[in-house]
Design a protein around this motif. Structure first.
Motif, PDB file in Angstrom:
ATOM      1  N   ALA A 163       0.844  -1.199   0.000  1.00  0.00           N
ATOM      2  CA  ALA A 163       0.000   0.000   0.000  1.00  0.00           C
ATOM      3  C   ALA A 163       0.873   1.242   0.000  1.00  0.00           C
ATOM      4  O   ALA A 163       2.049   1.193   0.367  1.00  0.00           O
ATOM      5  CB  ALA A 163      -0.901   0.000   1.223  1.00  0.00           C
ATOM      6  N   ALA A 164       0.277   2.365  -0.401  1.00  0.00           N
ATOM      7  CA  ALA A 164       0.983   3.652  -0.383  1.00  0.00           C
ATOM      8  C   ALA A 164      -0.055   4.749  -0.186  1.00  0.00           C
ATOM      9  O   ALA A 164      -1.256   4.544  -0.432  1.00  0.00           O
ATOM     10  CB  ALA A 164       1.729   3.859  -1.703  1.00  0.00           C
ATOM     11  N   PHE A 165       0.424   5.916   0.254  1.00  0.00           N
ATOM     12  CA  PHE A 165      -0.448   7.083   0.443  1.00  0.00           C
ATOM     13  C   PHE A 165       0.097   8.255  -0.367  1.00  0.00           C
ATOM     14  O   PHE A 165       1.279   8.600  -0.256  1.00  0.00           O
ATOM     15  CB  PHE A 165      -0.515   7.464   1.923  1.00  0.00           C
ATOM     16  CG  PHE A 165      -1.331   8.696   2.179  1.00  0.00           C
ATOM     17  CD1 PHE A 165      -2.705   8.691   1.994  1.00  0.00           C
ATOM     18  CD2 PHE A 165      -0.723   9.886   2.582  1.00  0.00           C
ATOM     19  CE1 PHE A 165      -3.478   9.833   2.219  1.00  0.00           C
ATOM     20  CE2 PHE A 165      -1.476  11.034   2.813  1.00  0.00           C
ATOM     21  CZ  PHE A 165      -2.851  11.005   2.630  1.00  0.00           C
ATOM     22  N   ALA A 166      -0.754   8.831  -1.181  1.00  0.00           N
ATOM     23  CA  ALA A 166      -0.415  10.033  -1.960  1.00  0.00           C
ATOM     24  C   ALA A 166      -1.712  10.654  -2.429  1.00  0.00           C
ATOM     25  O   ALA A 166      -2.757   9.971  -2.459  1.00  0.00           O
ATOM     26  CB  ALA A 166       0.452   9.661  -3.173  1.00  0.00           C
ATOM     27  N   ASN A 167      -1.682  11.909  -2.806  1.00  0.00           N
ATOM     28  CA  ASN A 167      -2.871  12.564  -3.378  1.00  0.00           C
ATOM     29  C   ASN A 167      -4.096  12.430  -2.470  1.00  0.00           C
ATOM     30  O   ASN A 167      -5.220  12.225  -2.954  1.00  0.00           O
ATOM     31  CB  ASN A 167      -3.200  11.988  -4.769  1.00  0.00           C
ATOM     32  CG  ASN A 167      -1.999  11.910  -5.686  1.00  0.00           C
ATOM     33  OD1 ASN A 167      -1.167  12.806  -5.671  1.00  0.00           O
ATOM     34  ND2 ASN A 167      -1.883  10.842  -6.465  1.00  0.00           N
TER      35      ASN A 167
ATOM     36  N   TYR B 159      -3.602   3.764  -1.666  1.00  0.00           N
ATOM     37  CA  TYR B 159      -3.542   2.876  -2.841  1.00  0.00           C
ATOM     38  C   TYR B 159      -3.145   1.484  -2.371  1.00  0.00           C
ATOM     39  O   TYR B 159      -2.150   1.332  -1.643  1.00  0.00           O
ATOM     40  CB  TYR B 159      -2.497   3.379  -3.838  1.00  0.00           C
ATOM     41  CG  TYR B 159      -2.823   4.746  -4.391  1.00  0.00           C
ATOM     42  CD1 TYR B 159      -3.538   4.886  -5.571  1.00  0.00           C
ATOM     43  CD2 TYR B 159      -2.432   5.894  -3.698  1.00  0.00           C
ATOM     44  CE1 TYR B 159      -3.844   6.150  -6.069  1.00  0.00           C
ATOM     45  CE2 TYR B 159      -2.737   7.159  -4.189  1.00  0.00           C
ATOM     46  CZ  TYR B 159      -3.449   7.276  -5.367  1.00  0.00           C
ATOM     47  OH  TYR B 159      -3.756   8.524  -5.847  1.00  0.00           O
ATOM     48  N   LEU B 160      -3.905   0.490  -2.771  1.00  0.00           N
ATOM     49  CA  LEU B 160      -3.575  -0.907  -2.475  1.00  0.00           C
ATOM     50  C   LEU B 160      -3.121  -1.548  -3.789  1.00  0.00           C
ATOM     51  O   LEU B 160      -3.849  -1.509  -4.789  1.00  0.00           O
ATOM     52  CB  LEU B 160      -4.820  -1.636  -1.950  1.00  0.00           C
ATOM     53  CG  LEU B 160      -4.646  -3.117  -1.602  1.00  0.00           C
ATOM     54  CD1 LEU B 160      -3.765  -3.282  -0.364  1.00  0.00           C
ATOM     55  CD2 LEU B 160      -6.010  -3.762  -1.356  1.00  0.00           C
TER      56      LEU B 160
ATOM     57  N   ILE C  60      -0.501  -6.932 -12.066  1.00  0.00           N
ATOM     58  CA  ILE C  60      -0.563  -6.155 -10.825  1.00  0.00           C
ATOM     59  C   ILE C  60      -1.668  -5.120 -10.952  1.00  0.00           C
ATOM     60  O   ILE C  60      -1.730  -4.381 -11.944  1.00  0.00           O
ATOM     61  CB  ILE C  60       0.799  -5.509 -10.534  1.00  0.00           C
ATOM     62  CG1 ILE C  60       1.820  -6.639 -10.282  1.00  0.00           C
ATOM     63  CG2 ILE C  60       0.708  -4.576  -9.330  1.00  0.00           C
ATOM     64  CD1 ILE C  60       3.249  -6.205 -10.252  1.00  0.00           C
ATOM     65  N   GLY C  61      -2.529  -5.105  -9.937  1.00  0.00           N
ATOM     66  CA  GLY C  61      -3.656  -4.177  -9.945  1.00  0.00           C
ATOM     67  C   GLY C  61      -3.496  -3.128  -8.870  1.00  0.00           C
ATOM     68  O   GLY C  61      -2.641  -3.219  -7.984  1.00  0.00           O
ATOM     69  N   VAL C  62      -4.355  -2.101  -8.964  1.00  0.00           N
ATOM     70  CA  VAL C  62      -4.366  -1.054  -7.941  1.00  0.00           C
ATOM     71  C   VAL C  62      -5.818  -0.747  -7.589  1.00  0.00           C
ATOM     72  O   VAL C  62      -6.705  -0.810  -8.443  1.00  0.00           O
ATOM     73  CB  VAL C  62      -3.589   0.209  -8.407  1.00  0.00           C
ATOM     74  CG1 VAL C  62      -4.123   0.773  -9.703  1.00  0.00           C
ATOM     75  CG2 VAL C  62      -3.554   1.275  -7.313  1.00  0.00           C
TER      76      VAL C  62
ATOM     77  N   ILE D  98     -11.569   0.271  -3.768  1.00  0.00           N
ATOM     78  CA  ILE D  98     -12.258   0.081  -5.063  1.00  0.00           C
ATOM     79  C   ILE D  98     -11.191  -0.182  -6.118  1.00  0.00           C
ATOM     80  O   ILE D  98     -10.306   0.655  -6.342  1.00  0.00           O
ATOM     81  CB  ILE D  98     -13.042   1.352  -5.484  1.00  0.00           C
ATOM     82  CG1 ILE D  98     -13.960   1.843  -4.358  1.00  0.00           C
ATOM     83  CG2 ILE D  98     -13.824   1.096  -6.777  1.00  0.00           C
ATOM     84  CD1 ILE D  98     -15.136   0.958  -4.073  1.00  0.00           C
ATOM     85  N   ALA D  99     -11.291  -1.320  -6.781  1.00  0.00           N
ATOM     86  CA  ALA D  99     -10.285  -1.695  -7.783  1.00  0.00           C
ATOM     87  C   ALA D  99     -10.497  -0.926  -9.081  1.00  0.00           C
ATOM     88  O   ALA D  99     -11.636  -0.684  -9.504  1.00  0.00           O
ATOM     89  CB  ALA D  99     -10.352  -3.184  -8.051  1.00  0.00           C
TER      90      ALA D  99
END
Ligand code: FUB
Length: 339
Positions: A104-108, A112-113, A126-128, A139-140
């Motif tokens: 996971a990451a955090f931005a904006n 994001y997973l 690879i999906g997000v 939500i994918a």
């Protein structure tokens, strides 16, 4: 168990030794823990292992996971919250089977997973997925990340704010099918004397949903600058990439798969080359070894898994222990708890 919140207390845990012997949760099986501190809280993004009844084989078909649960705690040793189902395979429009190790990451202002799953043609992509909260629900996106492939994405933010995704895994993770970023269903595992398959990296776009550049190989080399051959399978890359930065150096850590080590290699750029330095974590109980390395309140921690609760290689439990960097920048290898 689905959707509700379950809490488990590990409050009596104080020393790293007792941390080593203590699964973080026992009401579900969890693996491949990617830990982050978001908003002053520790979040763990693990795989959610289940007994799917899929027969075991060399491709890892028995790792037949179908959703993610995110765990959180306010401090190491604190009470753990399971936030329930964060993303279900049935809500990923392009997915076929096998939700493997996420990050996971955090931005904006968005969480994001990132996750690997086989598409409907049985090829790992690879999906997000996005959320306004670190624990989801997520939500994918309708399609996988363009030009993504293989497994075990991990996303690292450098000091200048740039995000990089590291990824890849051989054998069941299919990386051996992707020379020069081109898919070859017959792409074979390397023979003993051949150079080992290399992990991959790509910078992420500002919207965090695409690669901003062509996927590159990462050179993992020995102290003489030589790439490893397949026969050096106690050192070469297999899967489970992770990146952390310590004293200005880039530490690329990874699993050696069939020899079961978590190793690390150090470099001066997020793209490498990375020079092999040693072992982070010796083999755990169970076939797979997969970890993350995170700084929390000025101490470094290793999150990892073993099979202490089940004795079965596909039903794992996540754990955490302290990790020490020595003055010369080397890492003190962790000996895991073995019953
Ligand atoms: O959890 C499924 C797979 O097992 C992961 O993607 C690998 O890293 C290994 O831990």
């Amino acid at each position: 168990f689905s959707g509700c919140v379950k809490k488990e207390s590990t409050e009596n845990i104080t020393s790293s030794d007792s941390l080593l012997s203590q699964p973080l949760v026992s009401h579900i099986y969890t693996a491949d823990p990617s830990a982050h501190v978001f908003d002053n809280r520790i979040y763990i993004y693990p795989s959610h292992d289940i007994e799917a009844g899929t027969p075991e084989n060399d491709n890892g078909d028995h790792f037949d996971m179908r959703d993610y649960h995110i765990l959180s705690m306010d401090s190491i040793g604190g009470e753990i919250t399971d936030h329930g189902v964060a993303l279900d395979i049935k809500n990923i429009p392009w997915a076929g089977r096998q939700l493997w190790a996420p990050d996971a990451a955090f931005a904006n202002d968005t969480y994001y997973l990132y996750f690997p799953v086989k598409d409907k043609q049985d090829i790992f992509r690879i999906g997000v997925a996005t959320s306004t909260k670190p624990e989801g629900p997520f939500i994918a996106e309708p399609e996988p990340i363009a030009n993504s492939y293989s497994i075990d994405p991990t996303v690292f933010q450098d000091d200048d704010g740039t995000f990089y995704m590291y990824f890849g895994g051989i054998w069941g993770g299919q990386l051996q099918r992707w020379d020069n970023n081109i898919y070859d269903s017959a792409g074979a595992l390397r023979k003993a004397e051949e150079l080992a398959v290399l992990p991959r990296v790509a910078k992420l776009s500002p919207d965090m949903k695409q690669f901003a550049e062509k996927v590159k190989e990462i050179k993992l080399v020995d102290e003489n600058g030589n790439l490893f051959t397949e026969t050096q399978n106690d050192k070469r890359f297999f899967e489970a990439a992770w990146m952390h930065k310590y004293n200005g150096k880039y530490y690329f850590s990874y699993s050696t798969g069939d020899t079961h080590f978590i190793n690390y290699a150090v470099g001066d750029s997020p793209y490498g080359p990375f020079t092999y330095k040693g072992v982070v974590l010796h083999p755990v109980q169970g076939w797979t070894n997969h970890h993350s390395i995170v700084e929390i309140n000025n101490k470094w921690y290793l999150f990892y898994h073993d099979v202490q609760l089940s004795g079965k290689t596909h039903l794992r439990n996540v754990k955490v222990t302290e990790l020490k960097h020595n003055e010369d920048g080397s890492i003190e290898a962790v000996q895991p708890y073995i019953i």
